[in-house]
Design a protein around this motif. Sequence first.
Motif, short mmCIF file in Angstrom:
data_model
loop_
_atom_site.label_atom_id
_atom_site.label_comp_id
_atom_site.label_asym_id
_atom_site.label_seq_id
_atom_site.Cartn_x
_atom_site.Cartn_y
_atom_site.Cartn_z
N ALA A 31 0.85 -1.18 0.00
CA ALA A 31 0.00 0.00 0.00
C ALA A 31 0.89 1.24 0.00
O ALA A 31 1.89 1.29 0.72
N MET A 32 0.53 2.23 -0.83
CA MET A 32 1.23 3.51 -0.84
C MET A 32 0.26 4.58 -0.37
O MET A 32 -0.86 4.69 -0.91
N VAL A 33 0.68 5.37 0.62
CA VAL A 33 -0.22 6.36 1.23
C VAL A 33 0.44 7.73 1.20
O VAL A 33 1.57 7.91 1.67
N SER A 34 -0.26 8.70 0.63
CA SER A 34 0.22 10.08 0.58
C SER A 34 -0.79 10.99 1.27
O SER A 34 -2.00 10.74 1.20
N PRO A 35 -0.33 12.06 1.91
CA PRO A 35 -1.28 12.98 2.53
C PRO A 35 -2.11 13.76 1.53
O PRO A 35 -3.23 14.17 1.84
N ALA A 36 -1.58 13.98 0.31
CA ALA A 36 -2.33 14.83 -0.62
C ALA A 36 -2.12 14.51 -2.09
O ALA A 36 -2.90 14.96 -2.92
N GLY A 76 -4.86 11.21 1.22
CA GLY A 76 -5.68 11.91 2.21
C GLY A 76 -6.31 13.17 1.68
O GLY A 76 -7.09 13.82 2.40
N GLY A 77 -5.99 13.55 0.44
CA GLY A 77 -6.60 14.73 -0.16
C GLY A 77 -6.29 16.03 0.56
O GLY A 77 -6.98 17.02 0.38
N GLY A 78 -5.22 16.03 1.38
CA GLY A 78 -4.87 17.24 2.12
C GLY A 78 -5.75 17.52 3.32
O GLY A 78 -5.59 18.54 3.99
N GLU A 79 -6.69 16.60 3.62
CA GLU A 79 -7.61 16.80 4.75
C GLU A 79 -7.04 16.08 5.97
O GLU A 79 -7.22 14.88 6.15
N GLY A 204 -5.15 25.60 9.12
CA GLY A 204 -6.31 24.89 9.61
C GLY A 204 -6.19 23.39 9.41
O GLY A 204 -5.10 22.83 9.42
N ARG A 205 -7.32 22.72 9.17
CA ARG A 205 -7.35 21.27 9.12
C ARG A 205 -7.32 20.71 7.70
O ARG A 205 -7.23 19.50 7.52
N THR A 206 -7.38 21.58 6.70
CA THR A 206 -7.34 21.12 5.31
C THR A 206 -6.36 21.97 4.53
O THR A 206 -6.41 23.20 4.58
N VAL A 207 -5.44 21.31 3.82
CA VAL A 207 -4.48 22.02 2.98
C VAL A 207 -5.01 21.98 1.55
O VAL A 207 -5.13 20.91 0.94
N SER A 208 -5.31 23.15 1.01
CA SER A 208 -5.92 23.24 -0.31
C SER A 208 -5.65 24.63 -0.88
O SER A 208 -5.11 25.51 -0.20
N GLY A 233 4.27 17.23 3.58
CA GLY A 233 3.98 16.57 2.32
C GLY A 233 2.81 17.15 1.57
O GLY A 233 2.74 17.06 0.34
N GLU A 234 1.87 17.76 2.28
CA GLU A 234 0.71 18.35 1.62
C GLU A 234 1.14 19.44 0.64
O GLU A 234 0.60 19.56 -0.47
N HIS A 235 2.12 20.27 1.03
CA HIS A 235 2.61 21.33 0.14
C HIS A 235 3.25 20.73 -1.10
O HIS A 235 3.07 21.24 -2.21
N LEU A 236 4.00 19.68 -0.91
CA LEU A 236 4.71 19.05 -2.02
C LEU A 236 3.73 18.57 -3.09
O LEU A 236 3.95 18.76 -4.29
#
Length: 333
Positions: A31-36, A76-79, A204-208, A233-236
Amino acid sequence: MKRRAFVLGLALAAVVPPVSAQQLLKLKRMAMVSPAAQTADMTANSNTGYYRAFFQELSRWVYIEGQNINIERYSGGGETARYAQLAADVVATHPDLIVATGTPIAMQLKRVTQNIPIVSLFGDPVAMGIVSTLGRPGGNSTGASIDAGLELHGKRFQLLAELIPNLSRVHYLASEAYWERAAGVGVRLAARQAGIPIVELPLGRTVSQEAYQDSFRSIQRNQPTAVMVSDEGEHLALRHTLVELIAAQRPPAAYPFRDFVEAGGLMSYSVDLSDLFRLMASQVADIFRGRKPAEIPVHQPTKFELAINVRTATALGLDLSPSFLARADQVIE
């Protein structure tokens, strides 16, 4: 033709580590998991260089998707509020191994499984309780750290101040949770030692894109200020969007990885992510071949590179001295 094939076989044998036929034939599930990051970008044909590097190295170890390894991808879609449930969902599928990007995801995975091997890219895994020590991680986690501590943060402030002599403050873009982790503590201390006040830009709680726009409203145009972006990682995953939004605001900005500079950002001082992802792929191969994560040291890089985008500097009216350019490992014209 036969001779050429024979010579090629000898060359491959020299570079590919030995592996038993039984290990090659047994199908692995990863499994590969990314925050965003988008799951479609987490592939061997990715537009992102470090993902390509990961799969190239995995292939060198004779682990090839669709042949002897199946890969399930998650984002995680940045959430950030979703990360705990995402980790639980991934673990519930019982993969043979999990590859995770980012400290928050690694922490959540650690909480929900002590058995499934995890290879992560993270900040300070010891401070966050993910591993016992870098040399002997213990438990089920290993990986590569991007955090070289206070010295790395201090160097980034130093380079930015050198580039902008009248720098009066730095607006620092990071999630609220970042300031509670070791990295956030290190940034505050490094800024204090450099004598540069920082203004926090919480997300906040969501990076978008919307969260970025809300944060940037506190930056006044034409102030003698700059922006620094945390190494989350969300910024990346959203680097192109972030670089465009900062360019519209026109403050000079320092980024955590070279990938941002290649996307049009001004400068970065960082590790080479492709190198770290290759190393993580070799750790994955080690685990598939029977080695335990507890025995695989967490890699902490010692090499850091300065990248500068000359076109962006010119657009911002910044004067790049010959000595500054001479120190750059990568200059993008």
